[in-house]
Design an enzyme around this catalytic site. Structure first.
Site, PDB file in Angstrom:
ATOM      1  N   HIS A 127      -7.334  19.882 -13.917  1.00  0.00           N
ATOM      2  CA  HIS A 127      -8.235  19.343 -14.934  1.00  0.00           C
ATOM      3  C   HIS A 127      -9.575  20.080 -14.838  1.00  0.00           C
ATOM      4  O   HIS A 127     -10.240  20.046 -13.805  1.00  0.00           O
ATOM      5  CB  HIS A 127      -8.427  17.845 -14.687  1.00  0.00           C
ATOM      6  CG  HIS A 127      -9.164  17.132 -15.770  1.00  0.00           C
ATOM      7  ND1 HIS A 127      -8.538  16.663 -16.912  1.00  0.00           N
ATOM      8  CD2 HIS A 127     -10.465  16.795 -15.902  1.00  0.00           C
ATOM      9  CE1 HIS A 127      -9.424  16.059 -17.683  1.00  0.00           C
ATOM     10  NE2 HIS A 127     -10.608  16.133 -17.086  1.00  0.00           N
ATOM     11  N   SER A 131      -9.189  17.149 -10.659  1.00  0.00           N
ATOM     12  CA  SER A 131     -10.371  17.727 -11.297  1.00  0.00           C
ATOM     13  C   SER A 131     -11.074  18.672 -10.338  1.00  0.00           C
ATOM     14  O   SER A 131     -11.431  18.284  -9.220  1.00  0.00           O
ATOM     15  CB  SER A 131     -11.340  16.620 -11.719  1.00  0.00           C
ATOM     16  OG  SER A 131     -12.583  17.181 -12.108  1.00  0.00           O
ATOM     17  N   MET A 186     -18.766  20.896 -19.496  1.00  0.00           N
ATOM     18  CA  MET A 186     -19.905  20.085 -19.935  1.00  0.00           C
ATOM     19  C   MET A 186     -21.063  20.995 -20.344  1.00  0.00           C
ATOM     20  O   MET A 186     -21.315  22.013 -19.698  1.00  0.00           O
ATOM     21  CB  MET A 186     -20.365  19.156 -18.808  1.00  0.00           C
ATOM     22  CG  MET A 186     -19.274  18.316 -18.184  1.00  0.00           C
ATOM     23  SD  MET A 186     -19.933  17.219 -16.898  1.00  0.00           S
ATOM     24  CE  MET A 186     -18.433  16.738 -16.059  1.00  0.00           C
ATOM     25  N   MET A 234     -11.340   7.351 -21.090  1.00  0.00           N
ATOM     26  CA  MET A 234     -12.262   7.497 -19.967  1.00  0.00           C
ATOM     27  C   MET A 234     -12.430   6.161 -19.258  1.00  0.00           C
ATOM     28  O   MET A 234     -12.685   5.136 -19.889  1.00  0.00           O
ATOM     29  CB  MET A 234     -13.622   8.003 -20.444  1.00  0.00           C
ATOM     30  CG  MET A 234     -13.622   9.425 -20.984  1.00  0.00           C
ATOM     31  SD  MET A 234     -13.155  10.653 -19.739  1.00  0.00           S
ATOM     32  CE  MET A 234     -14.447  10.437 -18.498  1.00  0.00           C
ATOM     33  N   ASP A 239      -9.301   9.042 -16.708  1.00  0.00           N
ATOM     34  CA  ASP A 239     -10.178   9.952 -15.973  1.00  0.00           C
ATOM     35  C   ASP A 239     -11.390   9.180 -15.489  1.00  0.00           C
ATOM     36  O   ASP A 239     -12.159   8.660 -16.297  1.00  0.00           O
ATOM     37  CB  ASP A 239     -10.596  11.095 -16.902  1.00  0.00           C
ATOM     38  CG  ASP A 239     -11.518  12.108 -16.227  1.00  0.00           C
ATOM     39  OD1 ASP A 239     -11.832  11.945 -15.034  1.00  0.00           O
ATOM     40  OD2 ASP A 239     -11.923  13.073 -16.904  1.00  0.00           O
ATOM     41  N   GLY A 288     -10.548  13.447  -8.772  1.00  0.00           N
ATOM     42  CA  GLY A 288     -11.409  14.486  -8.216  1.00  0.00           C
ATOM     43  C   GLY A 288     -11.662  14.307  -6.735  1.00  0.00           C
ATOM     44  O   GLY A 288     -11.009  14.921  -5.894  1.00  0.00           O
ATOM     45  N   MET A 346     -16.341  18.188 -22.784  1.00  0.00           N
ATOM     46  CA  MET A 346     -17.426  17.217 -22.992  1.00  0.00           C
ATOM     47  C   MET A 346     -18.612  17.988 -23.553  1.00  0.00           C
ATOM     48  O   MET A 346     -19.630  18.205 -22.884  1.00  0.00           O
ATOM     49  CB  MET A 346     -17.755  16.522 -21.669  1.00  0.00           C
ATOM     50  CG  MET A 346     -16.662  15.575 -21.213  1.00  0.00           C
ATOM     51  SD  MET A 346     -16.864  14.992 -19.497  1.00  0.00           S
ATOM     52  CE  MET A 346     -15.991  16.319 -18.634  1.00  0.00           C
ATOM     53  N   ASP A 388     -13.273  20.369 -16.236  1.00  0.00           N
ATOM     54  CA  ASP A 388     -14.327  19.667 -16.963  1.00  0.00           C
ATOM     55  C   ASP A 388     -15.356  20.663 -17.473  1.00  0.00           C
ATOM     56  O   ASP A 388     -16.031  21.330 -16.689  1.00  0.00           O
ATOM     57  CB  ASP A 388     -15.008  18.650 -16.049  1.00  0.00           C
ATOM     58  CG  ASP A 388     -14.093  17.495 -15.692  1.00  0.00           C
ATOM     59  OD1 ASP A 388     -13.643  16.796 -16.624  1.00  0.00           O
ATOM     60  OD2 ASP A 388     -13.833  17.289 -14.495  1.00  0.00           O
ATOM     61  N   HIS A 417     -10.952  19.518 -20.402  1.00  0.00           N
ATOM     62  CA  HIS A 417     -11.609  18.336 -20.956  1.00  0.00           C
ATOM     63  C   HIS A 417     -12.987  18.777 -21.433  1.00  0.00           C
ATOM     64  O   HIS A 417     -13.886  19.017 -20.628  1.00  0.00           O
ATOM     65  CB  HIS A 417     -11.704  17.252 -19.881  1.00  0.00           C
ATOM     66  CG  HIS A 417     -12.410  16.010 -20.317  1.00  0.00           C
ATOM     67  ND1 HIS A 417     -12.832  15.046 -19.418  1.00  0.00           N
ATOM     68  CD2 HIS A 417     -12.782  15.559 -21.549  1.00  0.00           C
ATOM     69  CE1 HIS A 417     -13.427  14.073 -20.072  1.00  0.00           C
ATOM     70  NE2 HIS A 417     -13.414  14.371 -21.368  1.00  0.00           N
TER      71      HIS A 417
END
Length: 239
Positions: A36, A13, A40, A140, A178, A200, A71, A38, A69
């Protein structure tokens, strides 16, 4: 029933990377299976990271495929645009989708693998009939929103149930986890049935992210072996 051996995939990540030097940080994980990303929005989760324009730029310079991913709220509208950007895999949260089957089909139609994520408290059973619509199921192992959290062992039974359902159905669906993945927790998650691991701080927090990836991959792959076969192996390094 599926009997194919599992391959351990490591998707670092970039949430733990140096965003000022992101292209160089991507080069440090060129031996990863995917990166990966993220995304958000400070609505679905209480954190704000990057949006589609930055992801599009990452897509152009990354040495490995992108695994996004999302979110975010309103994911039914936004997720297809990430697929249009050429990402290898786009994962949406089922809790944010009004029509998850339709969305999964749309992602596939636009050329991306379709992933669906479940928060730790979201049960997997209501969505098992959706497995043929998916390429990956993300369970998750921390609450989404922030890196550096501790692995939640309470999610292990859900991973086992998901693996049993995937194997029993014969569909080719990866099970990704994750959150809190380290050289030790990857073993427990792999034994439970996960085969794609987001890491990460346990990658970017090490002097050599590439070496950290190889160590995680080795530990995860060993966990797939029968218990007797790995009895004499050192599964993880003590700190």
């Amino acid at each position: 029933m599926s009997t194919s051996p599992l391959n351990c995939c490591i998707n670092p990540s970039i949430l733990s990377a140096d965003f000022v030097n992101l292209e160089a940080e991507l080069a440090r994980i060129s031996n990863a299976d995917a990166v990966h990303v993220d995304v958000m929005d400070n609505h679905f989760v209480p954190n704000l990271t990057i949006g589609l324009p930055v992801v599009e730029r990452i897509q152009k310079v990354s040495p490995v495929p992108l695994d996004a991913h999302l979110m975010i709220s309103n994911v039914d509208r936004w997720a297809p645009q990430f697929a249009d950007a050429g990402l290898a895999s786009v994962t949406f949260h089922v809790e944010a989708s009004d029509a998850p089957i339709k969305l999964a089909r749309e992602l596939r139609a636009r050329g991306s693998k379709a992933g669906m994520a479940l928060r730790p408290a979201t049960p997997v059973e209501p969505y098992l009939d959706m497995l043929p619509e998916l390429d990956m199921l993300l369970i998750m192992t921390v609450e989404p929103g922030f890196g550096g959290q501790a692995f939640l062992d309470v999610t292990l039974p859900k991973i086992r149930r998901a693996r049993a359902a995937v194997d029993g159905s014969g569909v080719n669906v990866a099970i990704q986890v994750d959150g809190g993945i380290t050289e030790e927790t990857i073993v427990r998650a792999a034994e439970a049935g996960a085969n794609v691991f987001v890491a990460g701080s346990s990658v970017y927090g090490k002097p050599s992210p590439a070496d950290a990836i190889e160590s995680l991959r080795t530990n995860g792959q060993l966990a797939f072996a029968p218990a007797g076969q790995r009895a004499n192996d050192v599964v993880f390094q003590q700190a």
